[in-house]
Design a protein around this motif. Structure first.
Motif, PDB file in Angstrom:
ATOM      1  N   ALA A  45       1.685   4.961   9.794  1.00 39.73           N
ATOM      2  CA  ALA A  45       0.284   5.051   9.355  1.00 39.73           C
ATOM      3  C   ALA A  45       0.081   4.227   8.084  1.00 39.73           C
ATOM      4  O   ALA A  45       0.960   4.172   7.226  1.00 39.73           O
ATOM      5  CB  ALA A  45      -0.090   6.514   9.077  1.00 39.73           C
ATOM      6  N   PRO A  46      -1.066   3.579   7.951  1.00 34.35           N
ATOM      7  CA  PRO A  46      -1.353   2.824   6.725  1.00 34.35           C
ATOM      8  C   PRO A  46      -1.470   3.762   5.527  1.00 34.35           C
ATOM      9  O   PRO A  46      -1.922   4.899   5.653  1.00 34.35           O
ATOM     10  CB  PRO A  46      -2.703   2.161   7.005  1.00 34.35           C
ATOM     11  N   VAL A  47      -1.063   3.250   4.366  1.00 30.92           N
ATOM     12  CA  VAL A  47      -1.187   3.977   3.106  1.00 30.92           C
ATOM     13  C   VAL A  47      -1.992   3.107   2.142  1.00 30.92           C
ATOM     14  O   VAL A  47      -1.603   1.975   1.862  1.00 30.92           O
ATOM     15  CB  VAL A  47       0.190   4.300   2.486  1.00 30.92           C
ATOM     16  N   LEU A  48      -3.086   3.647   1.665  1.00 31.48           N
ATOM     17  CA  LEU A  48      -3.871   2.975   0.630  1.00 31.48           C
ATOM     18  C   LEU A  48      -3.482   3.608  -0.699  1.00 31.48           C
ATOM     19  O   LEU A  48      -3.666   4.815  -0.898  1.00 31.48           O
ATOM     20  CB  LEU A  48      -5.374   3.151   0.881  1.00 31.48           C
ATOM     21  N   HIS A  49      -2.931   2.810  -1.599  1.00 32.88           N
ATOM     22  CA  HIS A  49      -2.515   3.281  -2.920  1.00 32.88           C
ATOM     23  C   HIS A  49      -3.679   3.089  -3.888  1.00 32.88           C
ATOM     24  O   HIS A  49      -4.174   1.972  -4.054  1.00 32.88           O
ATOM     25  CB  HIS A  49      -1.291   2.502  -3.402  1.00 32.88           C
ATOM     26  N   LEU A  50      -4.108   4.171  -4.519  1.00 32.61           N
ATOM     27  CA  LEU A  50      -5.219   4.061  -5.460  1.00 32.61           C
ATOM     28  C   LEU A  50      -4.860   3.217  -6.670  1.00 32.61           C
ATOM     29  O   LEU A  50      -5.755   2.714  -7.351  1.00 32.61           O
ATOM     30  CB  LEU A  50      -5.720   5.439  -5.869  1.00 32.61           C
ATOM     31  N   ASP A  51      -3.569   2.988  -6.930  1.00 33.03           N
ATOM     32  CA  ASP A  51      -3.172   2.043  -7.976  1.00 33.03           C
ATOM     33  C   ASP A  51      -3.659   0.634  -7.644  1.00 33.03           C
ATOM     34  O   ASP A  51      -3.795  -0.199  -8.538  1.00 33.03           O
ATOM     35  CB  ASP A  51      -1.649   2.014  -8.142  1.00 33.03           C
ATOM     36  N   ASP A  52      -3.910   0.362  -6.378  1.00 33.11           N
ATOM     37  CA  ASP A  52      -4.459  -0.938  -5.980  1.00 33.11           C
ATOM     38  C   ASP A  52      -5.964  -1.016  -6.214  1.00 33.11           C
ATOM     39  O   ASP A  52      -6.527  -2.107  -6.253  1.00 33.11           O
ATOM     40  CB  ASP A  52      -4.185  -1.216  -4.492  1.00 33.11           C
TER      41      ASP A  52
END
Length: 190
Positions: A45-52
């Motif tokens: 599953a894709p992971v979106l990192h809020l650090d990005d």
């Protein structure tokens, strides 16, 4: 972990065709590591990192950018496109695509904020006290980030005082020597 993955896959979509799952907790609590393990259990599953999404200038005021670049397109069943922030260069980099998927994990401090909760299928909270989390984060980031961490802890305290995530968590996650312990959270219907 596979039980949790199956449970998340069984939830109804929360954002267009996507089951958006938030993984929140204090900085240094193990969110990224846990999200990586959960993503693997979900078959990549894709992971979106809020650090990005966050930046030095917008530690917590990134909701508008996340909404326009990620939430709105995914809600329409379209591919999201966001420019990840480089914390060393202090600049946003080339855009990345985030296609709709059955489950997308969004991990980072603030993943369970009130503006995102209506879009989440589930919210998981990393159950590690702030001081212990921050000590882990400082060790991880080293002396080069000491000044940043001094400002960060004050900003995180203010964020959670105004917009706490833990009371809205469906599940609480704690790292254990055997893996992860997962128990119902304050908002769990169980």
């Amino acid at each position: 972990m596979h039980d949790l993955a199956g449970r998340l896959r069984g939830l109804p979509p929360s954002l267009g065709p996507v089951r958006l799952v938030g993984v929140d907790g204090h900085a240094g609590s193990g969110k990224s590591t846990f999200a990586g393990h959960l993503a693997a259990a979900l078959g990549g599953a894709p992971v979106l990192h809020l650090d990005d999404i966050a930046s030095h200038d917008e530690l917590f005021s990134w909701t508008g950018r996340l909404t326009s670049q990620v939430i709105e397109p995914l809600g329409r069943g379209e591919r999201a496109r966001y420019a990840p922030y480089d914390w060393n260069l202090r600049a946003f980099g080339p855009p990345r695509d985030l296609p709709p998927a059955p489950v997308i994990l969004v991990e980072g401090v603030g993943a369970g904020r009130r503006a995102l909760r209506p879009h989440l299928a589930s919210l998981l909270w990393m159950e590690l006290p702030a001081r212990e989390s921050w000590a882990r984060g400082r060790r991880r980031d080293g002396a080069a980030q000491r000044e940043f961490w001094d400002g960060w802890t004050a900003a995180e305290r203010a964020h959670f005082a105004d917009d706490p995530s833990r009371p809205h968590a469906d599940l609480l996650v704690r790292a254990t020597p055997e893996g992860y312990g997962i128990v119902p959270g304050p908002a769990s219907p169980l």
